[in-house]
Design a protein around this motif. Structure first.
Motif, short mmCIF file in Angstrom:
data_model
loop_
_atom_site.label_atom_id
_atom_site.label_comp_id
_atom_site.label_asym_id
_atom_site.label_seq_id
_atom_site.Cartn_x
_atom_site.Cartn_y
_atom_site.Cartn_z
N ASN A 161 -8.47 3.60 -5.43
CA ASN A 161 -7.54 3.05 -6.42
C ASN A 161 -6.66 1.94 -5.83
OD1 ASN A 161 -7.69 4.84 -9.02
ND2 ASN A 161 -7.79 6.27 -7.30
N LEU A 162 -6.70 1.77 -4.51
CA LEU A 162 -5.93 0.71 -3.86
C LEU A 162 -6.74 -0.56 -3.65
CD1 LEU A 162 -4.14 2.85 -1.11
CD2 LEU A 162 -3.11 1.90 -3.18
N ILE A 163 -8.03 -0.52 -3.98
CA ILE A 163 -8.89 -1.67 -3.72
C ILE A 163 -8.40 -2.91 -4.47
CG2 ILE A 163 -11.22 -2.58 -4.00
CD1 ILE A 163 -10.92 -0.52 -1.79
N THR A 164 -7.98 -2.73 -5.72
CA THR A 164 -7.56 -3.88 -6.52
C THR A 164 -6.34 -4.59 -5.93
OG1 THR A 164 -8.51 -3.00 -8.56
CG2 THR A 164 -6.74 -4.62 -8.78
N PRO A 165 -5.21 -3.89 -5.67
CA PRO A 165 -4.09 -4.61 -5.07
C PRO A 165 -4.39 -5.18 -3.70
CG PRO A 165 -3.67 -2.24 -5.12
CD PRO A 165 -4.87 -2.48 -5.98
N ILE A 166 -5.22 -4.50 -2.93
CA ILE A 166 -5.59 -5.03 -1.61
C ILE A 166 -6.39 -6.31 -1.76
CG2 ILE A 166 -7.02 -4.59 0.42
CD1 ILE A 166 -6.22 -1.65 0.21
N LEU A 167 -7.35 -6.33 -2.69
CA LEU A 167 -8.17 -7.52 -2.92
C LEU A 167 -7.32 -8.69 -3.38
CD1 LEU A 167 -10.92 -8.93 -3.24
CD2 LEU A 167 -11.03 -7.97 -5.55
N VAL A 168 -6.42 -8.43 -4.32
CA VAL A 168 -5.58 -9.51 -4.85
C VAL A 168 -4.67 -10.06 -3.76
CG1 VAL A 168 -3.72 -10.03 -6.48
CG2 VAL A 168 -5.66 -8.64 -7.21
N TYR A 169 -4.04 -9.19 -3.00
CA TYR A 169 -3.12 -9.66 -1.96
C TYR A 169 -3.87 -10.38 -0.85
CZ TYR A 169 0.71 -9.81 1.34
OH TYR A 169 1.67 -10.25 2.22
N SER A 170 -5.10 -9.97 -0.57
CA SER A 170 -5.88 -10.63 0.48
C SER A 170 -6.15 -12.09 0.12
CB SER A 170 -7.19 -9.89 0.70
OG SER A 170 -6.96 -8.57 1.16
N THR A 171 -6.48 -12.34 -1.14
CA THR A 171 -6.74 -13.73 -1.55
C THR A 171 -5.48 -14.58 -1.48
OG1 THR A 171 -6.38 -13.14 -3.89
CG2 THR A 171 -8.64 -13.08 -3.06
N VAL A 215 0.84 -1.20 0.00
CA VAL A 215 0.00 0.00 0.00
C VAL A 215 0.87 1.25 0.00
CG1 VAL A 215 -1.68 1.31 1.34
CG2 VAL A 215 -1.95 -1.16 1.08
N ARG A 216 1.94 1.25 0.75
CA ARG A 216 2.84 2.42 0.79
C ARG A 216 3.41 2.69 -0.60
NH1 ARG A 216 8.29 2.87 0.91
NH2 ARG A 216 9.16 4.81 1.77
N GLY A 217 3.89 1.66 -1.29
CA GLY A 217 4.45 1.85 -2.61
C GLY A 217 3.44 2.37 -3.62
N GLN A 218 2.22 1.83 -3.56
CA GLN A 218 1.17 2.31 -4.46
C GLN A 218 0.78 3.75 -4.15
OE1 GLN A 218 -0.33 0.65 -7.12
NE2 GLN A 218 1.28 -0.85 -6.83
N THR A 219 0.75 4.09 -2.86
CA THR A 219 0.39 5.46 -2.48
C THR A 219 1.44 6.46 -2.96
OG1 THR A 219 -0.74 4.60 -0.52
CG2 THR A 219 -0.21 6.93 -0.53
N LEU A 220 2.71 6.09 -2.89
CA LEU A 220 3.76 6.96 -3.39
C LEU A 220 3.57 7.27 -4.87
CD1 LEU A 220 6.91 5.42 -1.65
CD2 LEU A 220 5.89 7.66 -1.19
N THR A 221 3.03 6.30 -5.60
CA THR A 221 2.78 6.51 -7.03
C THR A 221 1.55 7.38 -7.24
OG1 THR A 221 3.79 4.38 -7.57
CG2 THR A 221 2.35 5.36 -9.22
N PHE A 222 0.46 7.05 -6.54
CA PHE A 222 -0.80 7.74 -6.78
C PHE A 222 -0.77 9.21 -6.34
CE2 PHE A 222 -2.91 3.39 -6.58
CZ PHE A 222 -3.12 3.35 -7.95
N LYS A 223 -0.01 9.53 -5.30
CA LYS A 223 -0.07 10.90 -4.80
C LYS A 223 0.56 11.90 -5.76
CE LYS A 223 4.17 11.35 -2.04
NZ LYS A 223 4.69 11.64 -0.69
#
Length: 341
Positions: A255-265, A221-229
Motif C-alpha cells: 500500500n506504500l508503493i504509490t506514494p513511494i513511486l510518486v515521491y521518487s519521480t 513512509v512513517r506517516g503512511q505506516t502510522l495510518t495503515f497499521k
C-alpha cells in the motif's frame, strides 16, 4: 427476513437501478486502471512522461547516437577555432570571418562546437545524460531503499524504535550536505574500495546523495505506516496470527508503493540538480568525461562570444528537471483518491 420487491433500492424500483448500474462500471475497475485513465487525461503529464522516456533512451543509446550524428565526445578539432579569442569561426577557411554566435552549428555538428578545443557539443550533451541519469537514478534507489525500511519500522513499532529513527532523521536533515559532499569529494583518493577514476566518483556521488537524503522519504513512509497499521486489513491479519514481518512486507508495504513511486519521480530531478551543482563546483566527475554541470562551469568565461556553450547544457538540465517534475505531479494527481474520476 427479506425486503419486499418494491422497496427502494431493490430490483423492483427502476429509478434506483440505473445509478447502481452506472456506479458498477467504476467499481469494477481497479485502482491502477482508474489512475491510468486519470493520468492519460493529463496531457501535460503525458508529455513529461514521453520526454523522460526519450531521455532514458538517449542515455542508453548514447554510443549509437554519437556514431550516427556526432563525433567522439573528447575529440579535439582546432581547425574552426579562432586562435586569438577561442571562439568558433563562421568560416573555418577564413580566419577573418568573425566569431559565429551559433558555435558552428551544421549537419556535421548539430549543436555546434565548444570554444577553444572544438569538441562536438551534441556528443558531450548526449554522454552527459548518461552521467546525470545514472547518478540520479542510483541515488534515488538508495534513498528510497533506506527511507522505506527505516520509515516503515519507525511507524509500525513506535516506542524507542520510532524515537531513535526520528531523531536520526532530524540529524540528517540538519546536516550541511553540500559542504560535506565538497569536503568528502576533495579528500577521496583516486582509488578506493576497488574502484578507480570516474567509477569511484560516480559511486561516491550516489552514496552521498542517496544516503543523506533518505529522511525526506522516510518521513512520508512513517506517516503512511502510522495510518495503515490501524486499518482493518492489518487488524484482520494480526487476528489470524500473522507475524510482524508478514504484516510489514505483505500487508503495509504494497500500500506504500504509490506514494513511494510518486515521491521518487519528484526526487530524481533534485538529484540531477545536485550532481550538476557538484560538477559545476569541480568536485563531481573528473574531466574530460562530459557532465552538464561541468560543461556549464567551463562555459561561463565564453558566454559573451559563444552563448550557445552556456545555453545548450543549461537547457538540457532545464528540460530534464521539468519533465520529471511534470511526470511526478501527474502521477500524484492520478493516484490521489480525492481526485474526481
Amino acid at each position: 427476513m427479506t425486503a419486499p420487491s418494491d422497496a427502494p433500492g431493490t430490483a423492483g424500483d427502476a429509478s434506483e437501478v440505473e445509478p447502481a448500474q452506472g456506479s458498477g462500471d467504476t467499481a469494477s475497475r481497479s485502482l491502477r486502471q482508474i489512475a491510468w485513465q486519470r493520468f492519460r487525461r493529463d496531457k501535460v503529464a503525458m508529455v513529461g512522461g514521453v520526454v523522460v522516456l526519450l531521455l532514458i533512451a538517449v542515455a542508453i543509446f548514447a554510443p549509437l547516437l554519437v556514431k550516427l550524428f556526432g563525433y567522439p565526445p573528447n575529440e579535439f578539432n582546432q581547425a574552426p577555432i579562432d586562435p586569438l579569442t577561442g571562439g568558433v569561426l563562421k568560416d573555418p577557411d577564413d580566419p577573418m570571418s568573425g566569431i559565429d554566435p551559433w558555435g558552428g552549428m551544421s549537419w556535421n555538428h548539430l549543436l555546434g562546437l565548444e570554444p577553444v578545443n572544438g569538441r562536438d557539443l551534441f556528443s558531450r550533451v548526449v554522454y552527459g545524460a548518461q552521467i546525470s541519469l545514472l547518478v540520479a537514478f542510483g541515488a534515488t534507489v538508495l534513498c528510497v531503499a533506506i527511507g522505506t525500511v527505516l520509515g516503515i519500522l519507525a511507524g509500525y513499532f513506535g516506542g524507542w524504535v520510532d524515537t531513535v529513527i526520528s531523531r536520526a532523521m532530524d540529524i540528517f536533515l540538519a546536516f550541511p550536505l553540500l559542504l560535506f559532499a565538497i569536503a568528502l569529494a576533495g579528500v577521496i583518493p583516486d582509488g578506493a574500495f576497488g574502484l578507480t577514476g570516474n567509477g569511484l566518483r560516480i559511486a561516491l556521488l550516489i552514496f552521498i546523495i542517496g544516503f543523506f537524503n533518505w529522511p525526506y522519504i522516510g518521513r512520508i513512509v512513517r506517516g503512511q505506516t502510522l495510518t495503515f497499521k490501524e486499518r482493518e486489513f492489518v487488524e484482520a491479519a494480526r487476528s489470524l496470527g500473522a507475524s510482524n514481518r508478514h504484516i510489514l512486507f505483505r500487508e503495509i508495504l504494497p500500500n506504500l508503493i504509490t506514494p513511494i513511486l510518486v515521491y521518487s519521480t519528484l526526487l530524481i530531478p533534485t538529484n540531477i540538480l545536485f550532481e550538476a551543482a557538484l560538477s559545476f563546483l569541480g568536485v563531481g566527475i573528473n574531466p574530460p568525461t562530459p557532465t552538464w554541470g561541468g560543461m556549464i562551469s567551463n562555459s561561463l568565461q565564453y558566454y559573451t562570444t559563444s552563448p550557445h556553450f552556456v545555453i545548450i547544457p543549461g537547457m538540457a538540465i532545464f528540460i530534464t528537471v521539468l519533465a520529471f517534475n511534470l511526470l511526478g505531479d501527474g502521477l500524484r494527481d492520478a493516484f490521489d483518491p480525492r481526485s474526481s474520476d
